[in-house]
Design a protein around this motif. Structure first.
Motif, PDB file in Angstrom:
ATOM      1  N   TYR A 124      14.373  -2.537   4.887  1.00 16.58           N
ATOM      2  CA  TYR A 124      12.967  -2.344   5.264  1.00 16.58           C
ATOM      3  C   TYR A 124      12.211  -3.660   5.340  1.00 16.58           C
ATOM      4  O   TYR A 124      11.031  -3.691   5.656  1.00 16.58           O
ATOM      5  N   LYS A 125      12.906  -4.762   5.031  1.00 17.86           N
ATOM      6  CA  LYS A 125      12.247  -6.069   5.030  1.00 17.86           C
ATOM      7  C   LYS A 125      11.873  -6.474   6.450  1.00 17.86           C
ATOM      8  O   LYS A 125      12.506  -6.042   7.410  1.00 17.86           O
ATOM      9  N   ASP A 155       9.715  -3.898   8.822  1.00 16.57           N
ATOM     10  CA  ASP A 155       8.752  -3.253   7.925  1.00 16.57           C
ATOM     11  C   ASP A 155       7.985  -2.129   8.620  1.00 16.57           C
ATOM     12  O   ASP A 155       7.694  -1.105   8.011  1.00 16.57           O
ATOM     13  N   TRP A 201       9.932   1.119   8.764  1.00 18.07           N
ATOM     14  CA  TRP A 201       9.885   1.883   7.516  1.00 18.07           C
ATOM     15  C   TRP A 201       8.706   2.868   7.558  1.00 18.07           C
ATOM     16  O   TRP A 201       8.817   3.993   7.084  1.00 18.07           O
ATOM     17  N   LEU A 202       7.577   2.424   8.153  1.00 19.92           N
ATOM     18  CA  LEU A 202       6.404   3.306   8.255  1.00 19.92           C
ATOM     19  C   LEU A 202       6.714   4.532   9.115  1.00 19.92           C
ATOM     20  O   LEU A 202       6.399   5.657   8.726  1.00 19.92           O
ATOM     21  N   MET A 254       9.054   6.754   7.091  1.00 20.99           N
ATOM     22  CA  MET A 254       8.366   7.496   6.030  1.00 20.99           C
ATOM     23  C   MET A 254       7.533   8.633   6.625  1.00 20.99           C
ATOM     24  O   MET A 254       7.455   9.720   6.062  1.00 20.99           O
ATOM     25  N   VAL A 277       3.625   8.568  -3.507  1.00 24.99           N
ATOM     26  CA  VAL A 277       4.014   8.629  -2.093  1.00 24.99           C
ATOM     27  C   VAL A 277       3.431   7.433  -1.334  1.00 24.99           C
ATOM     28  O   VAL A 277       4.122   6.802  -0.523  1.00 24.99           O
ATOM     29  N   ILE A 305       5.454   4.275  -2.008  1.00 20.24           N
ATOM     30  CA  ILE A 305       6.713   4.259  -1.267  1.00 20.24           C
ATOM     31  C   ILE A 305       6.442   4.026   0.220  1.00 20.24           C
ATOM     32  O   ILE A 305       7.150   3.286   0.893  1.00 20.24           O
ATOM     33  N   PHE A 306       5.358   4.665   0.718  1.00 21.73           N
ATOM     34  CA  PHE A 306       5.021   4.555   2.139  1.00 21.73           C
ATOM     35  C   PHE A 306       4.786   3.099   2.537  1.00 21.73           C
ATOM     36  O   PHE A 306       5.306   2.618   3.533  1.00 21.73           O
ATOM     37  N   PHE A 307       4.001   2.402   1.742  1.00 19.72           N
ATOM     38  CA  PHE A 307       3.631   1.026   2.102  1.00 19.72           C
ATOM     39  C   PHE A 307       4.494  -0.011   1.392  1.00 19.72           C
ATOM     40  O   PHE A 307       4.092  -1.170   1.258  1.00 19.72           O
ATOM     41  N   LEU A 308       5.675   0.405   0.951  1.00 14.19           N
ATOM     42  CA  LEU A 308       6.585  -0.470   0.210  1.00 14.19           C
ATOM     43  C   LEU A 308       6.818  -1.842   0.855  1.00 14.19           C
ATOM     44  O   LEU A 308       6.716  -2.861   0.166  1.00 14.19           O
ATOM     45  N   PRO A 309       7.119  -1.918   2.183  1.00  9.85           N
ATOM     46  CA  PRO A 309       7.404  -3.237   2.754  1.00  9.85           C
ATOM     47  C   PRO A 309       6.221  -4.191   2.668  1.00  9.85           C
ATOM     48  O   PRO A 309       6.400  -5.408   2.757  1.00  9.85           O
ATOM     49  N   PHE A 310       4.995  -3.660   2.503  1.00  7.36           N
ATOM     50  CA  PHE A 310       3.820  -4.522   2.463  1.00  7.36           C
ATOM     51  C   PHE A 310       3.428  -4.854   1.018  1.00  7.36           C
ATOM     52  O   PHE A 310       2.528  -5.640   0.785  1.00  7.36           O
ATOM     53  N   ASP A 329       6.282  -5.153  -1.454  1.00  5.94           N
ATOM     54  CA  ASP A 329       7.440  -5.982  -1.799  1.00  5.94           C
ATOM     55  C   ASP A 329       7.663  -6.963  -0.650  1.00  5.94           C
ATOM     56  O   ASP A 329       8.364  -6.667   0.310  1.00  5.94           O
ATOM     57  N   ARG A 330       7.034  -8.147  -0.720  1.00  6.25           N
ATOM     58  CA  ARG A 330       6.995  -9.045   0.428  1.00  6.25           C
ATOM     59  C   ARG A 330       8.185 -10.002   0.535  1.00  6.25           C
ATOM     60  O   ARG A 330       8.345 -10.669   1.547  1.00  6.25           O
ATOM     61  N   GLY A 331       8.999 -10.127  -0.509  1.00  7.57           N
ATOM     62  CA  GLY A 331      10.091 -11.094  -0.484  1.00  7.57           C
ATOM     63  C   GLY A 331      11.098 -10.799   0.619  1.00  7.57           C
ATOM     64  O   GLY A 331      11.196  -9.677   1.093  1.00  7.57           O
ATOM     65  N   SER A 332      11.847 -11.824   1.044  1.00  8.46           N
ATOM     66  CA  SER A 332      12.790 -11.610   2.134  1.00  8.46           C
ATOM     67  C   SER A 332      14.209 -11.380   1.609  1.00  8.46           C
ATOM     68  O   SER A 332      15.128 -11.187   2.397  1.00  8.46           O
ATOM     69  N   GLU A 333      14.395 -11.411   0.296  1.00  8.71           N
ATOM     70  CA  GLU A 333      15.723 -11.221  -0.296  1.00  8.71           C
ATOM     71  C   GLU A 333      16.172  -9.771  -0.145  1.00  8.71           C
ATOM     72  O   GLU A 333      15.407  -8.849  -0.422  1.00  8.71           O
ATOM     73  N   VAL A 393      12.435  -4.297  -8.139  1.00  9.05           N
ATOM     74  CA  VAL A 393      12.402  -3.231  -7.134  1.00  9.05           C
ATOM     75  C   VAL A 393      13.614  -2.306  -7.304  1.00  9.05           C
ATOM     76  O   VAL A 393      13.492  -1.082  -7.253  1.00  9.05           O
TER      77      VAL A 393
END
Lengths: 248, 138
Positions: A143-144, A148, A151-152, A155, B94, B97-102, B104-108, B117
């Motif tokens: 999801y990175k 990103d 992912w929206l 979901m 919810v 989880i929905f906005f998780l990528p925003f 958890d910003r790291g690229s790893e 995480v």
């Protein structure tokens, strides 16, 4: 000289791929070939899409199961559309007739039991596969960015699947579906300020009745499929544009 | 370039499409088998005047249902607390989880290189399973 020979051989191989053979068979119908293809370049577009690659996964379970969960979910969605349209032919969305029509589908209509059973089971398996698909994407960090935004849409599709399940549960108008919906919609009332209004809006009245059934029916067979198709389009478009994330 | 692609991945057509067709047939077979041997449940007709003893939602809402029941223990805060916290708490989870990528910003991407995480994820999965089973038997 040597290079030219290689180039020629490559072209020859390309000409004889299975894809070309298949395409030529379909072209015989005359729909894609000739003037229409000249204007719209179907062959080029299709070939470009089909030539894309999918990642090579090292592990058997990843290659044949984990990486396929999204595809499996889509297959189940297609089964739901097909069986859902068939059920729609015999279902009657009124509180007097809904239950009777389900009994009729199960007992009297040819293969009605099978179509209803498939709709029921594909729905349940689909819930499992969407959850597993999301879990996999979560743990491999797919999801990175730049994925990103996908992912929206994913979901949104997950929540749509749950809403499909919730709205579809009321439609048989059986004891369990009536009371589960009553309790389920009751908790909407807990939302501050607008809760009561929201619950009234969802039910179409103070209790679950004909208007609630009509609303859930409309939601289940028209609104949700439309929204889901739109989100599926976005989901797939982004995958095609950005490519599938590389395996870890 | 051609050689690189060969190493990088499998062609979408025909390799991947063929696999998808096999999976499609397998899933279709599984669904038909389930529908044949375990028919869809058919209860009695809805009766708004007789409330059944145990009302439970479908299995995938059992975790949420159990959380709402657990929130009832918060009634020492006042009559408003259980429902509001139960419903809004779930909405909050919810939303996270929905906005998780925003968030958890790291690229790893490796799970063991982003321990917070991954731990939260495992906790989430485990508690979802526990709450579902608990909701089923409660």
């Amino acid at each position: 000289m040597h290079k030219e020979e290689k180039e020629l051989r490559k072209k020859d191989i390309e000409k004889r791929t299975l894809f070309r053979e298949l395409f030529d068979i379909f072209s015989l119908t005359g729909f894609l070939y000739g003037p229409l293809d000249e204007r719209l370049k179907f062959r080029d577009a299709l070939e470009k899409q089909l030539k894309k690659t999918t990642p090579h996964y090292r592990f058997f379970i990843e290659r044949n199961f984990l990486a396929c969960l999204g595809g499996i979910t889509f297959v189940l969605f297609l089964i739901q559309v097909a069986t859902g349209v068939l059920l729609l032919m015999y279902y009657r969305p009124t509180i007097a007739e809904a239950y009777n029509s389900i009994v009729e589908i199960t007992n009297n209509i040819h293969f009605g039991w099978l179509v209803r059973g498939m709709h029921h089971w594909a729905a349940n398996v689909m819930i499992i596969t969407v959850i597993l698909h999301m879990t996999r994407v979560f743990f491999v960090g797919a999801y990175k960015p730049p994925r990103d935004f996908n992912w929206l849409t994913g979901m949104t599709l997950l929540l749509l699947t749950f809403t499909f399940g919730f709205s579809g549960y009321l439609l048989p108008w059986s004891q369990i579906s009536y009371w589960a919906t009553t309790v389920g919609t009751d908790s909407i009332g807990a939302v501050p300020f607008i809760g009561e209004t929201l619950r009234y809006f969802v039910r179409g009245g103070p209790q679950v009745s004909q208007l609630a059934l009509t609303r859930f029916f409309a939601l289940h067979v028209v609104i949700l499929p439309g929204v889901a198709l739109f989100c599926l389009g976005l989901h797939f478009l982004m995958i095609r544009r950005q490519g599938i994330s590389e395996p870890l | 370039m051609g050689k690189d692609e060969e190493i990088k991945g499998e062609p979408f057509f025909p390799n991947h499409v063929l696999k998808e067709i096999i999976i499609f047939l397998f899933i279709l077979g599984l669904i038909i088998t389930l529908a044949t041997f375990i028919p869809a449940p058919m209860g009695s007709k809805a009766d708004p005047f007789s409330t059944p003893e145990h009302i439970k939602p479908e299995w995938y809402f059992l975790a949420g249902y159990q959380l709402l029941k657990l929130a009832e223990k918060l009634d020492f805060l006042g009559a408003w607390a259980p429902k509001l916290i139960g419903v809004l708490g779930q909405g909050f989870i919810v939303a996270i989880i929905f906005f998780l990528p925003f968030i958890d910003r790291g690229s790893e991407r490796y799970p063991h290189k982003r321990p917070i995480v991954t731990t939260l994820g495992i906790l989430g999965v485990v508690s979802f399973i526990i709450l579902t089973v608990w909701g089923h038997y409660s």
